[in-house]
Design a protein around this motif. Sequence first.
Motif, PDB file in Angstrom:
ATOM      1  N   GLY A 326      11.366   4.027   5.607  1.00  0.00           N
ATOM      2  CA  GLY A 326      10.717   4.548   4.411  1.00  0.00           C
ATOM      3  C   GLY A 326      10.102   3.553   3.448  1.00  0.00           C
ATOM      4  N   TYR A 328       7.187   2.704   2.858  1.00  0.00           N
ATOM      5  CA  TYR A 328       5.766   2.952   3.057  1.00  0.00           C
ATOM      6  C   TYR A 328       4.919   2.220   2.018  1.00  0.00           C
ATOM      7  CZ  TYR A 328       6.949   6.568   6.408  1.00  0.00           C
ATOM      8  OH  TYR A 328       7.429   7.233   7.497  1.00  0.00           O
ATOM      9  N   ASP A 329       5.405   2.181   0.758  1.00  0.00           N
ATOM     10  CA  ASP A 329       4.593   1.575  -0.303  1.00  0.00           C
ATOM     11  C   ASP A 329       4.229   0.135   0.056  1.00  0.00           C
ATOM     12  OD1 ASP A 329       5.043   3.921  -1.499  1.00  0.00           O
ATOM     13  OD2 ASP A 329       6.471   3.182  -2.997  1.00  0.00           O
ATOM     14  N   TYR A 332       1.775  -0.053   3.084  1.00  0.00           N
ATOM     15  CA  TYR A 332       0.409   0.328   2.705  1.00  0.00           C
ATOM     16  C   TYR A 332      -0.239  -0.746   1.841  1.00  0.00           C
ATOM     17  CZ  TYR A 332       0.930   5.087   4.517  1.00  0.00           C
ATOM     18  OH  TYR A 332       1.095   6.172   5.322  1.00  0.00           O
TER      19      TYR A 332
END
Lengths: 363, 343
Positions: A326, A328-329, A332
Amino acid sequence: MTAIELAVPRRMARPPGRALTTLRRGLFGSWLNGLVTLATVALLAVIVPPLLRWLVIDATWSGSAADCRAGDGACWAFIAAKIRFILLAFYPAELQWRPVLACVLMLGLLAATALPRFWRRELAIAWPAVIAACWLLMAGLPGLIAPVSSNQWGGLPVTLIIWAVCFASALPLAVLLALARRSNMAGLRLLSVAYIELMRGIPMVAILYFAMLILPMALPAGQSMDKILRAIIMIALFWAAYIAEVVRGGLQAVPEGQREAAATLGLGYWRIMQLVVLPQALRVVIPGLVNQAIGFLLATSLLAVIGIFDLLNAAKASAADPSWLGFYDEAYLVVAAIYFAFGYGGSRYSLWLERRLHRERRD
Amino acid sequence: MAVHSSPRGWRALVATTLIAASSLTSGAAFAGPTLDKIKERGVIKVGVGTTPGFFAPDSNGKWQGFFIDYGRALAITVFGDPEKAQFTSSSPQQRLPALQSGEFDVLLSGVTVTISRALKLGFHFGPTIFYDGQAILARKETGVKTAAELDGSTIGVQSGTTGELNIADFFRKSGHKFTPVTIEDTSEFIAALEAGRVDAITQDSSDLVGKLTQLKKPDDYILLPERLSKEPLAPAIAGGDDRWLELVNWTVNVTIQAEEWGITSKNVDEFLKSDDPAIKRFLGVDPSLAETIGLDPKWAYTIIKTVGNYGEIFDRHLKPLGWERGYNNLWTKGGLLYSPPFR
């Protein structure tokens, strides 16, 4: 010497010491400017400190996912563990020098292409040569270099290769399409218009689905074609329509007198195009082409829909690992930085080139 | 050729085409086109997804997960080598057409078995390897305790899945209203929920459990007790290759039967000395069974030795994420897993 004039912002000579005055006038020249300045400062004051805290101060730089979850900031330890996967995806780790070298070759080629001093005939040979070398590096050669299935390709080299190969093969096709669209032969013109409008009327995702699902059925029974190759073919055909319109703009900018003068010299159609019209037309549309190229680079992230692990898709998948779930931030953010480097570099380059070509033209 | 010019020629052409076509299709059903293709290619092309625990790449770029291990088991059945499975991720909208077009030999991407997929689309399904059900994960601040209280709320659904239809059916039945927000990407769900764009999200519980561990404040959310659907997840293959289907079936059965007998990757070598004739046949100590079915006598042994039995696969990938066995337990322990006999 020519009627083509480009609007190039020219640096104004400014007496020294006036910079502060200019700055003050720009920021607080009128009550509206003042209001905008204050609002911007307020907005930055709200955004920047928490962002900095998350990015740097509270960030976890090393350790495991548990260490990251204990902290409040970004998890750069995740990036340290996953950067290889984000950049190269499933490529076998023991062979990773090959995609790295392919990336270096590709970036070198792009850099050489960007500099006008390399704009020689050799460049037209270098492109297919480098592309072939990259493909060879990625795929290997049965018997000589350990073969790696394209299923295992991913990350930055895939994004770069698909982008460069598609753009390079779309460009000649686009020039032909643009010429056909301005041709005197009605049938040819109609075909070209129909092709361009059809391609521009279809979303790129549909094109990719076509490459993935319909194209294999269209092949003769028993034949199969590599998925990445299929995607490249369809994307190149698709991009050609867009580039053709940019090139057509350039063709329109070349005055009719040029062509007539060349014709009086006894040159045939292809010689006129090759020696007189196209060199001028393409020069004019370089900024437009660079603009398209940046847009296309970002569009390659759509490859995810057909299961190709481009840079963005690899970043997304990296955060699905149960031991690093998790983040993801962070993933990305890293990918955004890479895309930004290309996009911003491209736009600065385009400005520089415009200025330089403009200067050349005036000399 | 003059075939096209006369009506008789036309008829001959049509007849030849028909015969050719029928011989092609009947030949296909018998010879097993998928399996032939797999053997010729040397790898099995497996379509997967990206859901933590079920299928995800690790830091070295190697696929890991519950379904991935079944892909490796299949590669052992066909080639005796777990590395001969080639995994490719695909989106839910794309995976079934890709299976149909031959892009994949088998889908191990958590496909739900449904009658329309079987009879309308013509896919074949192996045994269910994971009994799942659609659930709702809601924000606690909305105050809901059951799905019935979600009247008028905004719910995130994933496009192209059975989940989209199930939630619509569920609300239609109860007479309540909801606003669906279609989200294509699995990872966007959490973002939408945490940002408050939706009051709840709905997905198979397998996906939601994985998501709970990713939420910044898991305590702010509640997994509602209702299960909106039955979601038996099974390997899916294209129609037309019976032998391939049976290999998929019995590869799964090996892992279930092994657990029933208590054979694990660690103790399988001791079981080679077992006196039980059924186990002897199963592990290939007595090769008579394997010879009659045309498989390597050691295939079941290699599968257990390499990926383990069902329980081991489950515990390795899903237990760390907080999964309980539930329905996914042996029939002898109150679950639904049941292997037909190996004889």
